[in-house]
Design an enzyme around this catalytic site. Structure first.
Site, PDB file in Angstrom:
ATOM      1  N   ASP A 128       0.815  -1.223   0.000  1.00 41.02           N
ATOM      2  CA  ASP A 128       0.000   0.000   0.000  1.00 41.02           C
ATOM      3  C   ASP A 128       0.844   1.267   0.000  1.00 41.02           C
ATOM      4  OD1 ASP A 128      -2.245  -1.665   0.107  1.00 41.02           O
ATOM      5  OD2 ASP A 128      -2.165  -1.711   2.300  1.00 41.02           O
ATOM      6  N   LYS A 165       1.850   1.958  -5.169  1.00 41.31           N
ATOM      7  CA  LYS A 165       2.367   1.347  -6.403  1.00 41.31           C
ATOM      8  C   LYS A 165       1.445   1.614  -7.588  1.00 41.31           C
ATOM      9  CE  LYS A 165       2.407  -2.621  -4.282  1.00 41.31           C
ATOM     10  NZ  LYS A 165       2.152  -2.195  -2.904  1.00 41.31           N
ATOM     11  N   GLY A 200      -4.362  -4.454  -3.775  1.00 39.48           N
ATOM     12  CA  GLY A 200      -5.385  -3.425  -3.977  1.00 39.48           C
ATOM     13  C   GLY A 200      -4.658  -2.174  -4.423  1.00 39.48           C
ATOM     14  N   HIS A 201      -4.710  -1.884  -5.731  1.00 34.36           N
ATOM     15  CA  HIS A 201      -3.956  -0.760  -6.278  1.00 34.36           C
ATOM     16  C   HIS A 201      -4.927   0.324  -6.732  1.00 34.36           C
ATOM     17  CE1 HIS A 201      -0.354  -3.636  -7.260  1.00 34.36           C
ATOM     18  NE2 HIS A 201      -0.636  -3.564  -5.987  1.00 34.36           N
ATOM     19  N   GLN A 205       2.007  -6.187  -3.091  1.00 37.50           N
ATOM     20  CA  GLN A 205       2.470  -6.284  -1.692  1.00 37.50           C
ATOM     21  C   GLN A 205       3.761  -5.470  -1.511  1.00 37.50           C
ATOM     22  OE1 GLN A 205       1.459  -9.669  -3.229  1.00 37.50           O
ATOM     23  NE2 GLN A 205      -0.462  -8.722  -2.703  1.00 37.50           N
TER      24      GLN A 205
HETATM   25  P1  GDP Z   1      -0.688   0.207  -3.568  1.00 37.44           P
HETATM   26  O1  GDP Z   1      -1.282  -1.037  -3.020  1.00 37.44           O
HETATM   27  O2  GDP Z   1       0.776   0.295  -3.309  1.00 37.44           O
HETATM   28  O3  GDP Z   1      -1.021   0.455  -5.008  1.00 37.44           O
HETATM   29  O4  GDP Z   1      -1.337   1.406  -2.732  1.00 37.44           O
HETATM   30  P2  GDP Z   1      -2.906   1.576  -2.380  1.00 37.44           P
HETATM   31  O5  GDP Z   1      -3.612   2.045  -3.582  1.00 37.44           O
HETATM   32  O6  GDP Z   1      -3.411   0.378  -1.676  1.00 37.44           O
HETATM   33  O7  GDP Z   1      -2.810   2.698  -1.262  1.00 37.44           O
HETATM   34  C1  GDP Z   1      -2.237   3.941  -1.512  1.00 37.44           C
HETATM   35  C2  GDP Z   1      -3.306   5.017  -1.271  1.00 37.44           C
HETATM   36  O8  GDP Z   1      -2.688   6.289  -1.210  1.00 37.44           O
HETATM   37  C3  GDP Z   1      -4.320   5.117  -2.394  1.00 37.44           C
HETATM   38  O9  GDP Z   1      -5.550   5.502  -1.847  1.00 37.44           O
HETATM   39  C4  GDP Z   1      -3.749   6.216  -3.292  1.00 37.44           C
HETATM   40  O10 GDP Z   1      -4.763   6.886  -4.017  1.00 37.44           O
HETATM   41  C5  GDP Z   1      -3.141   7.124  -2.268  1.00 37.44           C
HETATM   42  N1  GDP Z   1      -1.952   7.875  -2.698  1.00 37.44           N
HETATM   43  C6  GDP Z   1      -0.973   7.488  -3.553  1.00 37.44           C
HETATM   44  N2  GDP Z   1      -0.003   8.440  -3.611  1.00 37.44           N
HETATM   45  C7  GDP Z   1      -0.386   9.423  -2.772  1.00 37.44           C
HETATM   46  C8  GDP Z   1       0.204  10.668  -2.360  1.00 37.44           C
HETATM   47  O11 GDP Z   1       1.292  11.027  -2.765  1.00 37.44           O
HETATM   48  N3  GDP Z   1      -0.495  11.407  -1.463  1.00 37.44           N
HETATM   49  C9  GDP Z   1      -1.690  11.027  -0.954  1.00 37.44           C
HETATM   50  N4  GDP Z   1      -2.293  11.802  -0.073  1.00 37.44           N
HETATM   51  N5  GDP Z   1      -2.283   9.860  -1.307  1.00 37.44           N
HETATM   52  C10 GDP Z   1      -1.625   9.078  -2.190  1.00 37.44           C
HETATM   53  P1  IMO Z   2      -0.884  -4.252  -2.182  1.00 34.54           P
HETATM   54  O1  IMO Z   2      -0.441  -4.796  -3.526  1.00 34.54           O
HETATM   55  C1  IMO Z   2      -0.979  -4.678   2.145  1.00 34.54           C
HETATM   56  C2  IMO Z   2      -1.090  -8.748   3.737  1.00 34.54           C
HETATM   57  C3  IMO Z   2      -2.355  -9.189   4.447  1.00 34.54           C
HETATM   58  C4  IMO Z   2      -1.743 -10.142   5.461  1.00 34.54           C
HETATM   59  C5  IMO Z   2      -0.631 -10.815   4.678  1.00 34.54           C
HETATM   60  C6  IMO Z   2      -1.000 -12.170   4.091  1.00 34.54           C
HETATM   61  O2  IMO Z   2      -2.147  -3.504  -2.215  1.00 34.54           O
HETATM   62  O3  IMO Z   2       0.245  -3.516  -1.551  1.00 34.54           O
HETATM   63  P2  IMO Z   2      -2.495 -12.898   2.010  1.00 34.54           P
HETATM   64  O4  IMO Z   2      -3.948 -12.673   1.727  1.00 34.54           O
HETATM   65  O5  IMO Z   2      -1.578 -12.339   0.972  1.00 34.54           O
HETATM   66  O6  IMO Z   2      -2.174 -14.323   2.334  1.00 34.54           O
HETATM   67  O7  IMO Z   2      -2.235 -12.080   3.389  1.00 34.54           O
HETATM   68  O8  IMO Z   2      -0.294  -9.910   3.645  1.00 34.54           O
HETATM   69  N1  IMO Z   2      -1.299  -8.232   2.361  1.00 34.54           N
HETATM   70  C7  IMO Z   2      -1.215  -6.940   2.025  1.00 34.54           C
HETATM   71  N2  IMO Z   2      -1.032  -5.847   2.802  1.00 34.54           N
HETATM   72  N3  IMO Z   2      -1.085  -4.547   0.814  1.00 34.54           N
HETATM   73  C8  IMO Z   2      -1.227  -5.633   0.023  1.00 34.54           C
HETATM   74  O9  IMO Z   2      -1.189  -5.584  -1.322  1.00 34.54           O
HETATM   75  C9  IMO Z   2      -1.359  -6.903   0.625  1.00 34.54           C
HETATM   76  N4  IMO Z   2      -1.555  -8.160   0.170  1.00 34.54           N
HETATM   77  C10 IMO Z   2      -1.495  -8.963   1.234  1.00 34.54           C
HETATM   78  O10 IMO Z   2      -3.005  -8.101   5.054  1.00 34.54           O
HETATM   79  O11 IMO Z   2      -1.167  -9.401   6.512  1.00 34.54           O
HETATM   80 MG    MG Z   3      -2.841  -1.668  -1.816  1.00 36.61          MG
END
Ligand code: GDP
Ligand code: IMO
Ligand code: MG
Length: 431
Positions: free
Chosen positions: A13, A16, A40-41, A225
């Protein structure tokens, strides 16, 4: 010109999705190489938000997108996510999306097992806090050589023996857990019902990528991840079931390691984690709450609140080594706006001794205590900054401190969820 591997340098999170989307403009092919729909991207384009779990983020820009052999594919989820994206106006056809024929499937029995184990472990206080999407059980079957793979859906004559083999294993587990067994017919029916939706997309991905590479295409590898969730290098057993480090981009797509190029570690300006496991810099105070609220730190798939804490340079410094990071994209700097002072963890104390790394032992990981340095915060807003010159002096100082502590330069800086609110320092594709 080079290819670029994007990985998460913390516990996932990091942002990415946003950075892959931004880089996709410069790329020709986007490849997922591990994980599944546990990812979850989030991408935000002109105020519209796209949430992707299994599909590569490059689809939103219409770029050729590939699900590599290192990914575990839930065909039911695949159908639903394709429908969701189409409803948002994104074209998803075999022209732009390919799935490796040798990718293993996640089936409903994997989802069941993941949930049953987590429920049982909840009662004994040993749960991992997985996404309950069947990721772990599907990878277990892959390395156990009993997985059903995408290509098997096209071979009705060999499928029955594979179903028998898989059910021998799963029904033994199910009997032990006191739940109903799965019949041959039920699993056969499940596989038959998804085949027509997935087979149009299958390809020899190793060949496709080799051809693309020879034709001079720029390949962007999209990790899921983060490195601390890596099955070898992470906070084991509180990890995911795949390798998330950059080296996996080669094995998980069918290209050799010389194809990888620039490794971009996506790095949040503070630290978050979802699920159970050690988190040395976790904050249980109002600052942790502030980061959670301002950063909107809620899991994309599971809706769980993410645990929040200060930036941990020890962890990212280790990821720089385990993934061979060339440079980082520092995200969510704006979330730190307005804080009086900021802390960065520069080392740990373990049983009274200072150490500069994350120990491998589970017990030691739970015992380390952070050693912090304190920096002055900034009052100005950095939200939406698109030029280095727009950043307050203290914010620049924070970024410089991060670079020095982790031993890698900032190539990109992100200041909001929006695609264009990004500062380019070094173009990763130019190496
Ligand atoms: P990922 O799993 O690495 O793709 O990240 P996620 O999408 O799960 O979580 C990142 C969250 O931060 C998302 O809601 C993005 O929209 C948000 N985000 C990404 N870059 C920035 C930033 O520079 N500033 C802020 N405030 N939010 C951001
Ligand atoms: P993105 O790509 C954050 C965590 C779960 C749990 C552990 C194992 O959005 O960064 P799993 O279902 O993979 O067997 O769970 O890994 N986890 C993540 N945490 N971002 C993710 O993906 C994750 N995918 C799995 O919360 O702790
Ligand atoms: Mg994510």
């Amino acid at each position: 010109m080079t290819n670029v591997v994007v990985i998460g340098s913390q516990w996932g999170d990091e942002g990415k999705g946003k950075i892959v989307d931004w880089l996709s403009e410069r790329a020709d092919v986007i490849v997922r190489f591990q994980g599944g729909h546990n990812a979850g991207h989030t991408l935000v384009v002109d105020g519209v938000s796209y949430k992707l779990a299994l599909l590569p983020s490059g689809l939103v820009r219409g770029k050729l997108s590939v699900i590599g052999n290192g990914v575990v594919v839930d065909p039911h989820h695949f159908v639903a996510e394709v429908e969701k994206l189409r409803a948002q106006g994104v074209a998803v056809t075999p022209d732009v999306l390919r799935i490796a024929e040798n990718a293993p499937l996640i089936l409903s029995l994997h989802r069941d097992l993941d949930a049953m184990r987590e429920d049982a472990a909840s009662n004994s206080g040993t749960k991992i806090g997985t996404t309950r999407r069947g990721i772990g059980p599907a990878y277990e079957d892959k390395v156990g050589r009993r997985a059903i793979r995408v290509i098997d859906l096209a071979e009705p004559e060999t499928l029955p023996a594979k179903i028998d083999r898989l059910l021998t294993h799963h029904n033994a587990l199910r009997r032990g857990m006191g739940v109903n067994e799965i019949s041959f017919d039920a699993l056969h029916q499940e596989l038959s019902s998804v085949a027509e939706h997935i087979l149009p997309y299958i390809d020899q991905v190793w060949r496709l990528l080799d051809e693309q590479r020879k034709a001079g295409a720029r390949i962007l590898f999209e990790g899921a991840q983060g490195a601390l969730l890596d099955n070898d290098h992470g906070t084991y057993p509180f990890v995911t079931s795949s390798n998330t480090v950059a080296g996996q981009a080669a094995a998980g797509s069918g290209l050799g390691p010389t194809a990888l190029g620039y490794v971009l570690g996506i790095t949040k300006a503070y630290t978050t984690r979802v699920g159970e496991g050690p988190f040395p810099c976790e904050l249980h105070d109002e600052i942790g709450q502030h980061l959670s609220t301002v950063g909107r730190e809620v899991g994309v798939n599971t809706g769980r609140p993410r645990r929040c804490g200060w930036f941990d340079a020890v962890l990212v410094r280790q990821t720089v080594k385990t993934s061979g990071i060339t440079g980082i994209a520092l995200t969510k700097l704006d979330v730190l706006d307005g804080l009086d002072e900021l802390k960065i963890c520069v080392g740990y104390t373990l049983d009274g001794k200072e150490i500069d790394y994350l120990p491998a032992s589970q017990a030691a990981q739970a015992r380390v205590e952070p050693i912090y340095i304190t920096l002055e915060g900034w009052k100005e807003s950095t939200v939406g900054a698109r030029k280095w010159a727009d950043l307050p002096a203290q914010a620049i100082k924070y970024v410089r401190q991060v670079e020095e502590l982790i031993g890698a330069p900032v190539a990109l800086l992100s200041t909001s969820p929006e695609r264009e609110d990004t500062i380019l320092v070094t173009d990763p594709f130019e190496g």
